[in-house]
Design an enzyme around this catalytic site. Structure first.
Site, PDB file in Angstrom:
ATOM      1  N   LYS A   1       0.857  -1.191   0.000  1.00 56.81           N
ATOM      2  CA  LYS A   1       0.000   0.000   0.000  1.00 56.81           C
ATOM      3  C   LYS A   1       0.890   1.237   0.000  1.00 56.81           C
ATOM      4  CE  LYS A   1      -2.996   2.661   3.119  1.00 56.81           C
ATOM      5  NZ  LYS A   1      -3.606   2.702   4.475  1.00 56.81           N
TER       6      LYS A   1
ATOM      7  N   ASP B   1      -2.262  10.657   3.467  1.00 59.94           N
ATOM      8  CA  ASP B   1      -3.660  10.274   3.679  1.00 59.94           C
ATOM      9  C   ASP B   1      -4.351  11.275   4.604  1.00 59.94           C
ATOM     10  OD1 ASP B   1      -6.059   8.972   3.815  1.00 59.94           O
ATOM     11  OD2 ASP B   1      -5.380   7.464   5.255  1.00 59.94           O
TER      12      ASP B   1
ATOM     13  N   LYS C   1      -9.518  13.224   8.438  1.00 62.06           N
ATOM     14  CA  LYS C   1      -8.991  12.855   9.741  1.00 62.06           C
ATOM     15  C   LYS C   1      -8.904  14.078  10.646  1.00 62.06           C
ATOM     16  CE  LYS C   1      -5.871   9.271   7.891  1.00 62.06           C
ATOM     17  NZ  LYS C   1      -6.311   8.110   8.681  1.00 62.06           N
TER      18      LYS C   1
ATOM     19  N   ASP D   1       1.945   6.730   5.320  1.00 60.28           N
ATOM     20  CA  ASP D   1       0.935   5.725   4.975  1.00 60.28           C
ATOM     21  C   ASP D   1       1.313   4.942   3.722  1.00 60.28           C
ATOM     22  OD1 ASP D   1      -1.362   4.435   5.766  1.00 60.28           O
ATOM     23  OD2 ASP D   1      -2.706   5.738   4.624  1.00 60.28           O
TER      24      ASP D   1
ATOM     25  N   ASP E   1     -11.861   7.314   4.318  1.00 62.46           N
ATOM     26  CA  ASP E   1     -10.610   7.066   5.036  1.00 62.46           C
ATOM     27  C   ASP E   1     -10.303   5.573   5.131  1.00 62.46           C
ATOM     28  OD1 ASP E   1      -8.303   7.780   6.358  1.00 62.46           O
ATOM     29  OD2 ASP E   1      -9.239   7.822   8.340  1.00 62.46           O
TER      30      ASP E   1
ATOM     31  N   GLU F   1      -9.362   3.826   2.680  1.00 63.96           N
ATOM     32  CA  GLU F   1      -8.900   3.824   1.284  1.00 63.96           C
ATOM     33  C   GLU F   1      -7.908   2.711   0.968  1.00 63.96           C
ATOM     34  OE1 GLU F   1      -5.412   4.909   3.210  1.00 63.96           O
ATOM     35  OE2 GLU F   1      -7.443   5.583   3.644  1.00 63.96           O
TER      36      GLU F   1
ATOM     37  N   ARG G   1      -7.825  -0.504   1.513  1.00 67.27           N
ATOM     38  CA  ARG G   1      -8.370  -1.738   0.939  1.00 67.27           C
ATOM     39  C   ARG G   1      -8.766  -1.544  -0.518  1.00 67.27           C
ATOM     40  NH1 ARG G   1     -12.594  -1.726   5.621  1.00 67.27           N
ATOM     41  NH2 ARG G   1     -10.751  -0.710   6.478  1.00 67.27           N
TER      42      ARG G   1
END
Length: 425
Positions: free
Chosen positions: A281, A286, A293, A304, A363, A365, A367
Site C-alpha cells: 500500500k 492520507d 482525519k 501511509d 478514510d 482507502e 483496501r
C-alpha cells in the site's frame, strides 16, 4: 544507497597493526573490546589491555560496571592502550550473577547498534571482535554486528539547517573490525551491507515529506532498481483505467498528483517458476479524503506508504544479493485528498475484478488500493504466494503495541514461515 557507517574487516593481526599506526590528531581513535560477566576478557583483548588492567578494574568499580549485556564502560586516555578512548562493551549474562547456566550472548545485531551509538557520529574506531564466550559462527556474528551498526547510524536530516557546532561531527562512523576469520567475515559483511541498504532505502522513503514524495516521484525512485537488474514497469492513470482499476483510481482522484502502479520483477529463479509476490500500500499522504482525519497527528500520514516502501526495500535486497528466486513487487501509489473531484461517502466504484464497492468512509482507502493491486498481480503474474504489506489501521497498535506487526493469513504454513523469518531477523 549511502550508509552512514563504514566497516572494514581485518584479521586480528591486521587490527592490532592498525592500532600501532600513528593516531590522527584530528580524529581520535577509539578501541572497542567486549567483556563478559565480572569483566572477563577474551585472550586477544586481555593481552592487548594487560598494561591497562588496573585502570580498567578501578574505573569499572567506580562505575559499577560488571560486563552485563547492555552496559558499557568508557575510559578516556587509557594508560598503555593505543587509543585515545577505550570502550568496553558488556556481553555477559543480564540475569542474576548466581545463575548456574547463564544464557550465551547472541544478540549481535543489538550489540552493533549499541556500539555505534556509543561511538557517535564521525568517530573512528578499531573493534576487536573477540568475545570471552566465542559465538558458534564468528563471521556471521561479525556480519550481524556490522548490520546493527549500519542501522543505528542511519539518520534523516537532509532538510535540517546544520549548526556550525555540529560541523566536527559530520561524516560516517569508520570502523575497522578485527575477526578470527577475515575472509569469511568479509563475504558475510558485504551481504549484510545489502540488507542495510535496503532498510535505509525503505526508511528514507517513509521519512520523505509528501510535498517531495508524490506518487510519480516514488515511482521514479523505485525505477532506480533497474541498476540492480530489476525489471520495472510503471502504469499511469490511463493504463490503469484501461485495466478497470476504478477502486485504486477513486482514492487518488481528489489529488493534483496522479496515481501510479509500479511493477518490480526480479527473475533470479527457475525460468517459468511461479514468483513470490509482495504487494504494498502506497498512500503517500492520507488526509482521509472527504471523511477527513483530525488535524492532530495528521503529519504522520506521510508514512501511509510504508507498505510500498517495505516492498521496494525487499526487492532491493533480493536483487542486491542476487537471490535465486522469482519475485514480483507491486506498489499501489496514490494520494488521498479532499477536493471537488474527490470520491464521496456513498459512491460506488467497480474494481478490476469486476466487483462493485460502496464507499462508506473515504478514510478506508487502503483496501481499495490493495483490491486492484492484488487483482493485478494475480491475473498478470499468477504468483505462488502473496505477501501484502500495508499500514491499514492504527488500531493494530492498541492490540499489539510497538514491538509486533499484525499478521493475517489464509495459509497457516505461509504464516508460520513468515513468523519464523521475523523472529530470526
Amino acid at each position: 544507497m549511502t550508509l552512514n557507517a563504514k566497516f572494514e574487516v581485518l584479521s586480528f593481526d591486521e587490527a592490532e597493526a592498525a592500532l600501532r599506526a600513528p593516531e590522527d590528531a584530528g580524529r581520535p581513535r577509539n578501541l572497542v573490546v567486549f567483556a563478559g560477566t565480572e569483566l572477563a576478557l577474551a585472550e586477544r583483548a586481555a593481552a592487548l589491555l594487560k598494561d591497562a588492567k588496573a585502570q580498567i578494574d578501578r574505573a569499572a568499580a567506580a562505575a559499577r560496571f560488571k560486563g552485563k549485556s547492555g552496559s558499557s564502560l568508557e575510559i578516556l586516555a587509557p594508560v598503555g592502550v593505543p587509543a585515545s578512548r577505550l570502550l568496553v562493551v558488556g556481553v555477559g549474562a543480564a540475569g542474576s550473577d548466581d545463575s548456574d547456566k547463564p544464557a550465551k550472548f547472541e544478540d549481535f545485531l543489538s550489540l552493533g547498534g549499541q556500539t555505534a551509538a556509543k561511538l557517535g557520529q564521525g568517530a573512528s574506531a578499531v573493534v576487536l571482535f573477540d568475545l570471552p564466550d566465542a559465538p558458534a559462527e564468528p563471521a556471521a556474528a561479525a556480519a550481524q554486528f556490522a548490520l546493527g551498526g549500519w542501522l543505528r547510524a542511519y539518520k534523516f536530516d537532509q532538510y535540517k539547517t546544520k549548526k556550525k557546532d555540529d560541523a566536527d561531527k559530520d561524516g560516517p562512523i569508520e570502523v575497522q573490525i578485527g575477526v578470527s576469520d577475515a575472509e569469511s567475515a568479509k563475504a558475510l559483511v558485504a551481504e549484510a551491507s545489502h540488507t542495510a541498504e535496503a532498510v535505509v532505502l525503505a526508511r528514507t522513503l517513509v521519512n520523505e515529506p509528501a510535498n517531495v514524495l508524490s506518487p510519480a516521484e516514488f515511482a521514479r525512485r523505485a525505477s532506480e532498481l533497474m541498476k540492480l537488474g530489476v525489471e520495472v514497469e510503471i502504469l499511469d492513470e490511463k493504463a490503469m483505467s484501461e485495466l478497470g482499476m476504478r477502486a485504486l483510481l477513486g482514492v487518488g482522484q481528489g489529488s493534483e498528483n496522479e496515481s501510479r502502479l509500479v511493477v518490480l520483477r526480479w527473475n533470479g529463479g527457475a525460468e517459468g517458476a511461479a514468483p513470490i509476490a509482495f504487494v504494498g500500500k502506497g498512500v503517500v499522504f492520507d488526509t482521509g479524503g472527504i471523511s477527513i482525519k483530525p488535524a492532530a497527528g495528521m503529519e504522520d500520514m506521510k508514512g501511509d506508504m510504508g507498505g510500498a516502501a517495505a516492498v521496494t526495500g525487499a526487492l532491493y535486497a533480493v536483487a542486491a544479493r542476487k537471490a535465486k528466486a522469482n519475485v514480483v513487487g507491486i506498489l499501489g501509489l496514490v494520494e488521498n485528498m479532499p477536493d471537488g473531484k474527490a470520491q464521496r461517502p456513498g459512491d460506488i466504484v467497480k474494481s478490476m475484478s469486476g466487483q462493485t464497492i460502496e464507499v462508506i468512509n473515504t478514510d478506508a482507502e487502503g483496501r481499495l488500493v490493495l483490491a486492484d493491486a492484488l487483482t493485478y498481480v494475480i491475473e498478470k503474474h499468477k504468483p505462488a504466494a502473496i505477501v501484502d504489506l500495508a499500514t491499514l489501521t492504527g488500531a493494530i497498535l492498541v492490540a499489539l503495541g510497538q514491538e509486533y506487526g499484525g499478521l493475517f493469513s489464509n495459509n497457516d504454513e505461509l504464516a508460520e514461515r513468515l513468523t519464523k523469518a521475523g523472529t530470526a531477523t
